[in-house]
Design an enzyme around this catalytic site. Structure first.
Site, PDB file in Angstrom:
ATOM      1  N   GLY A 293     -16.310 -24.671  -1.843  1.00  0.00           N
ATOM      2  CA  GLY A 293     -15.045 -25.386  -1.973  1.00  0.00           C
ATOM      3  C   GLY A 293     -13.949 -24.812  -1.099  1.00  0.00           C
ATOM      4  CD  GLN A 294      -8.968 -27.789  -0.502  1.00  0.00           C
ATOM      5  OE1 GLN A 294      -8.147 -27.710   0.396  1.00  0.00           O
ATOM      6  NE2 GLN A 294      -8.686 -28.377  -1.648  1.00  0.00           N
TER       7      GLN A 294
ATOM      8  CB  ALA B 297     -12.212 -26.258 -10.593  1.00  0.00           C
ATOM      9  CE1 TYR B 298     -15.390 -34.501 -12.613  1.00  0.00           C
ATOM     10  CE2 TYR B 298     -13.006 -34.624 -12.445  1.00  0.00           C
ATOM     11  CZ  TYR B 298     -14.232 -35.246 -12.495  1.00  0.00           C
ATOM     12  OH  TYR B 298     -14.303 -36.621 -12.428  1.00  0.00           O
ATOM     13  CB  THR B 299     -10.416 -30.368  -8.008  1.00  0.00           C
ATOM     14  OG1 THR B 299     -11.398 -30.744  -7.030  1.00  0.00           O
ATOM     15  CG2 THR B 299     -10.554 -28.880  -8.323  1.00  0.00           C
TER      16      THR B 299
ATOM     17  CE  LYS C  89      -8.273 -25.555 -13.058  1.00  0.00           C
ATOM     18  NZ  LYS C  89      -9.392 -24.727 -12.520  1.00  0.00           N
TER      19      LYS C  89
ATOM     20  CE1 TYR D 124      -8.100 -30.112 -11.816  1.00  0.00           C
ATOM     21  CE2 TYR D 124      -5.729 -30.423 -11.601  1.00  0.00           C
ATOM     22  CZ  TYR D 124      -6.877 -29.709 -11.310  1.00  0.00           C
ATOM     23  OH  TYR D 124      -6.790 -28.581 -10.533  1.00  0.00           O
TER      24      TYR D 124
ATOM     25  CB  THR E  79      -3.889 -26.669 -11.681  1.00  0.00           C
ATOM     26  OG1 THR E  79      -3.121 -27.724 -11.122  1.00  0.00           O
ATOM     27  CG2 THR E  79      -4.245 -27.068 -13.105  1.00  0.00           C
ATOM     28  CG  ASP E  80       0.630 -28.021  -9.761  1.00  0.00           C
ATOM     29  OD1 ASP E  80      -0.472 -27.717  -9.267  1.00  0.00           O
ATOM     30  OD2 ASP E  80       1.157 -29.130  -9.575  1.00  0.00           O
TER      31      ASP E  80
END
Length: 292
Positions: free
Chosen positions: A11-12, A60-62, A129, A125, A101-102
């Site tokens: 991933g990223q 993660a599931y993003t 998270k 989402y 995450t935000d």
């Protein structure tokens, strides 16, 4: 060599973690086909075989919009998968670094979110998270939860790669101008996690808990898009920039509700590490150079 197990290595952020591993660290990366974090037995077996000094979870599931109709899968990955990692780490007595995450916030604030501010996700989402955060905290494992925002990089689908693609196809587009946040490069997230890892290995301890980190300064998706096109033309990734029109969130309905305010206060982590926060414009330049 200090062995660090990295999940979501394709991933990223995961790919940057593997690429940017500092001297003295052996980054053992697993992509989702090699290590499915939702498979508790596989997680336990691989962690027990590798015996890492710590685990960094970048899996993660993003898919924010897809999660609204695929909630079961989002929770399996973002909650149960994280629980599996926490339990495997606990069994070895090692810490887990986890990326959040935000989207755990409702986006109604007007000042940067602090780690202690009340959470209130508005979509599946963000809720999944948050469930992952809670399962780490309740497990009793030593942990760093790093909340970040608007992640971009040269790998995978993200706002930067999408804008470059659209810029090649269209002369004009509308981009949301009433959502505020901080674009953050996958590389700078990876670097901060490695700084924390070094600090942990040197001291044998860390002030565990939840931290915020993002690049600066705050902008809007519209502001981000304009800068992407400006830099992409300068880097000769695009022949010319399309015309970008600012639009309202209400003009661009999506299955998941986006937070209007995603700006987070990362000063606690900056003070802990004694590092400067990179500007996202500079990070964007590096990513565009990679894409070129």
């Amino acid at each position: 060599m200090v062995k660090v197990l990295i999940t979501g290595a394709a991933g990223q952020v995961g790919s940057e973690l593997v690429k940017l591993a500092p001297a003295g660290f052996d980054a053992v990366g697993y992509n989702s086909s090699e290590l499915d974090i939702t498979n508790a037995q596989q997680v336990q077996r691989i962690v027990a075989e590798q015996v890492p000094a710590l685990i960094i979870n970048a899996a993660a599931y993003t898919a924010v919009d897809k999660a609204e109709s695929d909630a079961d899968r989002a929770y399996v990955v973002n909650e149960i998968g994280v629980k599996n990692l926490a339990q495997a780490a606990l069994a070895l007595g090692i810490p887990v670094f986890h990326i959040s995450t935000d989207y755990v916030f409702d986006g109604t604030a007007t000042a940067p979110y602090k780690e202690t501010d009340p959470v209130g996700p508005t979509g599946v989402y963000g809720a999944s998270k948050l469930a992952g955060e809670q399962v780490i905290i309740s497990s009793g494992v030593k942990h760093i939860i790093l909340r970040t925002s608007w992640v971009f990089g040269a790998e995978g689908n993200n706002f930067v790669t999408t804008m470059i693609r659209i810029g090649k196809e269209r002369d004009t587009l509308g981009v949301v101008a009433d959502q505020h946040g901080c674009p953050t490069s996958a590389a700078s997230i990876a670097n901060v996690l490695w700084q924390l890892a070094k600090k942990f290995i040197e001291a044998g301890e860390l002030p565990w808990g939840v931290y915020h980190f993002s690049n600066s300064p705050a902008t809007t998706w519209y502001g981000f898009a304009c800068e992407i096109f400006k830099q992409a033309v300068a880097a000769r990734l695009l022949e010319k920039a399309p015309v970008v029109n600012p639009i309202k969130t209400s003009d661009h309905p999506t299955p998941a509700k986006r937070p209007a305010w995603s700006v987070m206060d990362g000063s606690i982590l900056v003070n802990l590490l004694g590092c400067a926060v990179p500007g996202w414009q500079q990070e964007l330049s590096a990513v565009l150079h990679q894409l070129k």
